[in-house]
Design an enzyme around this catalytic site. Structure first.
Site, short mmCIF file in Angstrom:
data_model
loop_
_atom_site.label_atom_id
_atom_site.label_comp_id
_atom_site.label_asym_id
_atom_site.label_seq_id
_atom_site.Cartn_x
_atom_site.Cartn_y
_atom_site.Cartn_z
CG ASN A 1 37.57 60.86 29.52
OD1 ASN A 1 37.35 61.36 30.63
ND2 ASN A 1 38.51 61.34 28.71
CG ASP A 2 40.73 59.59 26.72
OD1 ASP A 2 39.49 59.64 26.60
OD2 ASP A 2 41.50 60.39 26.15
N PRO A 3 41.46 55.43 28.71
CG PRO A 3 41.87 53.51 27.44
CD PRO A 3 40.97 54.71 27.53
CB SER B 1 44.96 61.22 27.31
OG SER B 1 43.64 60.94 27.70
#
Length: 577
Positions: free
Chosen positions: A62-64, A123
């Site tokens: 998912n998130d960078p 994140s």
């Protein structure tokens, strides 16, 4: 079709030798689950796995997180499940590149191994300190079952290693914890820090009460001890703010970017809205005395701009000191089912990196795929001065189009044929597109059918619909849509229409469109990057060399293809896949 690997550059050969036997220890030991009989064969076909978008060989992403440039290498960290194709067991996976297009995976950089992140490493962002050392701020989960969130810090174990393969976590973690009265389960995703007046500052996303999303502001003199400011940088009654991002802009129209600590007269504040799963931003002023951010548009918090009007979330920008630009990275989840993802053995991709800058109007950002992507262009065809009559379509032939880059300039000669815009739709572009999809004829509607089968049983439409001006002296209203409702005959797919208005003057009849077509993703840029839409699609017929490309006209006025150029896209080095 030109999907072979590019010839390896010397830096890739060197790195592969360095990492021989080390990369993908986690990945290679895992295999996709056997596909249930209910899963269509096309879904698990390797021809639906993207060719040039970022993804690991297997499993969920998912998130960078924490993108940065260090000692000749671009680094990208990302939320990753090493054990399967659904969310869970999250670590910070780590890949490196010298061009943001060809990627090599390293071992995960951050894993749950200290008390303040033992239940999850979520994140965060990277900051380059004055001595050139990078630091990572990230959210840790330190209690079971309730997702109690704190902020941690990590540093490279060996700062002389350009690949930053090992990271250490100081004993003084966590560096920020929720205080009494704060919602500890909605307190996450620290930003890149910026420095001014002897203090570092960072933002952390949060939620106050049931509705107020906010960007908590923290200060530190030493990047070790962080103290929360009395008030947030900004807040609004929108719901939880995830993955906040805050950065300065150059003057309108200037494409160069600024380092996060460089002062400016204009800033962007972005958040990922947990309620809608979209990324929103405003352009505004940062008052460094009061330490508050004020959007230029007073209603901007509630009628906000989006980076992308499609499947694009949890984005992160960073300043690239090599080419002096700000680069935007974002996550696109799957639009199929969990059952399908488990059968495939993978889920999630990242959008193509985009350069972002302030539009000459000063009202919004412009976005464009980074120039390095053009190195993947192969065989091409061109079409010029081709008229497409009302109700007709024109096929672009001479190349494979299931993995392609298409740029087209279009011209409509009869804007007087445009429909009136029904005020009942207000500014709801998505609802308008749902009611006025690509197959609804009449008025002025034109664009591309991509990933289309020969008989048009399957097709994904990327198109414009033009409406009459709302009042005397006003410009025509331009709606840009991606309509995947006929993209696949496979069952159990989420196929929403995505749409955004394009703030452009089409009075001359001219408009441009660029679409990046990559097997199961269509990423489009309207009017030079004013409006962007990414959509996930899963054709069952229009796969490989059975995918076709058309320019269509479902309106009442002639459309001219002033110029179209399409390229087959080669496959880059992609994390060993």
């Amino acid at each position: 079709m030109g999907t072979r690997l590019l010839a390896l550059a010397p830096w890739l050969l060197l790195l592969l030798l360095q990492l021989a036997g080390a990369s993908h220890v986690v990945h290679r030991s895992l295999e996709a689950e056997q596909a249930p009989s209910s899963v269509p064969a096309s879904i698990v076909s390797p021809l639906l796995r993207t060719g040039y978008h970022f993804q690991p060989p297997m499993n969920w992403i998912n998130d960078p997180n924490g993108p940065l440039y260090y000692k000749g290498w671009y680094h990208l960290f990302y939320q990753y499940n090493p054990k399967g194709a659904v969310w869970g067991n999250i670590v910070w996976a780590h890949s490196v590149s010298q061009d943001l297009i060809n990627w090599i995976a390293l071992e995960p950089a951050i894993k749950p191994d200290i008390p303040s992140d033992q239940y999850g490493c979520w994140s965060g962002s990277a900051t380059i300190l004055p001595d050139g050392t990078p630091a990572i701020l990230y959210t840790g989960i330190d209690r079971p079952n309730i997702n109690y969130q704190v902020q941690n810090i990590a540093f490279p174990k060996n700062a002389s290693d350009p690949l930053l393969r090992e990271w250490v976590k100081p004993a003084y973690n966590p560096v920020a914890t929720p205080e009494p009265g704060m919602n500890a389960t909605q307190f996450r995703d620290p930003t890149t820090a910026w420095y001014a007046d002897g203090h570092w500052r960072m933002l952390v996303g949060g939620l106050k009460g049931a509705r107020r999303g906010l960007a908590y502001l923290y200060r530190s003199r030493d990047f070790k001890t962080w103290v929360r400011a009395k008030h947030p940088l900004h807040s609004a009654l929108t719901g939880m703010w995830e993955c906040p991002d805050f950065f300065p802009l150059q003057a309108p129209g200037l494409q160069a970017g600024l380092d996060t600590s460089v002062p400016s007269s204009k800033y962007v504040l972005k958040n990922s809205l947990d309620l809608t799963r979209y990324d929103y931003y405003t352009v505004g002023i940062y008052n460094k005395v009061t330490e508050r951010y004020v959007p230029d548009n007073p209603a901007g918090d509630y009628h906000r701009l989006r980076y992308d009007y499609g499947n694009f979330y949890a984005s992160k920008t960073f300043f690239d000191p090599v080419k002096h630009r700000r680069i935007l990275l974002g996550w696109a989840n799957e639009s199929d089912s969990v059952t399908y993802d488990k059968a495939k053995g993978w889920a999630g991709i990242h959008a193509i990196p985009r350069k972002v800058w302030l539009d000459p109007s000063g009202k919004q950002l412009l976005q464009w795929p980074i120039e390095e992507l053009e190195k993947l262009r192969g065989k091409s065809v061109s079409v010029s001065d081709k008229v497409v009559k009302p109700g007709e379509h024109f096929q672009v032939t001479g190349l494979g189009t299931y993995q392609a880059d298409v740029e087209v300039s279009l011209e409509v000669s009869g804007l007087e044929k445009a429909e009136a815009l029904d005020p009942a739709f207000g500014d709801d572009a998505e609802r308008l597109c749902g009611a006025k999809g690509a197959d609804v004829r009449g008025g002025v509607v034109f664009g591309l059918w991509v990933l289309a089968s020969a008989g048009l049983e399957e097709k994904t439409a990327v198109f414009f619909r033009v409406f009459k001006p709302a009042g005397h002296g006003a410009k025509p209203v331009v709606l840009m849509c991606t309509d995947p409702t006929k993209s696949s005959l496979s069952p159990d797919l989420y196929k929403p229409t995505f749409a955004g208005f394009v703030d452009t003057d089409i009075s001359s009849g001219k408009i441009s469109l660029r679409s990046l077509i990559d097997r199961s993703v269509v990423e489009s840029f309207g009017a030079g990057g004013k409006t962007c839409i990414l959509s996930r699609v899963y054709p069952s017929m229009a796969i490989g060399d059975k995918a076709h490309l058309y320019v269509f006209n479902n309106g009442e006025a002639d459309i001219k293809i002033s110029h179209l150029k399409a390229w087959e896209m080669k496959k880059p080095l992609m994390n060993g896949a």
